[in-house]
Design a protein around this motif. Structure first.
Motif, PDB file in Angstrom:
ATOM      1  N   LYS A  35     -13.497-102.799  23.998  1.00 12.39           N
ATOM      2  CA  LYS A  35     -12.160-102.361  24.024  1.00 12.39           C
ATOM      3  C   LYS A  35     -11.861-101.316  23.178  1.00 12.39           C
ATOM      4  N   ILE A  76     -14.569 -96.089  32.317  1.00 12.67           N
ATOM      5  CA  ILE A  76     -13.121 -96.866  31.669  1.00 12.67           C
ATOM      6  C   ILE A  76     -12.928 -97.778  32.720  1.00 12.67           C
ATOM      7  N   ASN A  78     -10.622-100.157  33.501  1.00 12.03           N
ATOM      8  CA  ASN A  78      -9.238-100.323  34.004  1.00 12.03           C
ATOM      9  C   ASN A  78      -8.823 -99.055  34.494  1.00 12.03           C
ATOM     10  N   LYS A  79      -9.740 -97.915  34.523  1.00 14.77           N
ATOM     11  CA  LYS A  79      -8.995 -96.633  35.202  1.00 14.77           C
ATOM     12  C   LYS A  79     -10.195 -95.811  35.901  1.00 14.77           C
ATOM     13  N   ALA A 110      -8.863 -92.251  28.217  1.00 15.94           N
ATOM     14  CA  ALA A 110      -8.769 -93.536  27.735  1.00 15.94           C
ATOM     15  C   ALA A 110      -7.830 -93.478  26.390  1.00 15.94           C
ATOM     16  N   ASP A 114      -7.956 -99.791  26.347  1.00 20.56           N
ATOM     17  CA  ASP A 114      -8.465 -99.634  27.701  1.00 20.56           C
ATOM     18  C   ASP A 114      -9.948-100.344  27.412  1.00 20.56           C
TER      19      ASP A 114
END
Length: 144
Positions: A35, A76, A78-79, A110, A114
């Motif tokens: 993270k 990344i 979650n992106k 980010a 993230d």
């Protein structure tokens, strides 16, 4: 590999040849997820500081000073989609300049919270890393 072993036996006929193929066999089977805890900019270079680094994934950091640095593939997590990207250094929490997971990587923008996903981490990840280095927390290994 077979050709390599045959050539080696030609020059060293009495030698026992052992090949350790950990990365070759299982690297693609694992991912390391950490993270982002802080985002910093220094001299126009963006640094994403994560909660894990070489203490969890020594081989991604370059094994304590590898001469030719090669980034593992990373995103990344979650992106994944989107066009808002940047060049960053992704670093771990340790107080050493060797704690770099990704050097000048092209990833989605980010921020803290993230998730950084480093692919091809299935061999020589946690078990070959300096766990508890500087009293940092241990990583968890999850088999799915």
């Amino acid at each position: 590999m077979h050709l390599l072993v045959e050539r080696a036996k030609k020059f060293l006929p009495k030698a026992e040849i052992i090949l350790e193929l950990g990365r070759y066999l299982v690297a693609s089977a694992g991912n390391y997820v950490t993270k982002v805890v802080e985002r910093k900019t220094s001299h126009d270079v963006v640094f994403l500081v994560t909660d894990g680094g070489m203490n969890h994934h020594l081989s991604a950091s370059g094994n304590l000073g590898q001469l030719i640095r090669r980034n593992y593939p990373a995103i990344i997590g979650n992106k994944i989609e989107g066009t808002n990207r940047e060049i960053v250094n992704i670093v771990g929490p340790l107080c050493t300049p060797l704690d770099i997971l990704i050097h000048q990587g092209d990833v989605s923008v980010a921020n803290p919270g993230d998730l950084v996903v480093i692919f091809q981490s299935g061999a020589y990840g946690l078990s070959a890393s300096p766990n508890n280095f500087l009293s940092q927390t241990n990583s968890e290994e999850i088999l799915v």
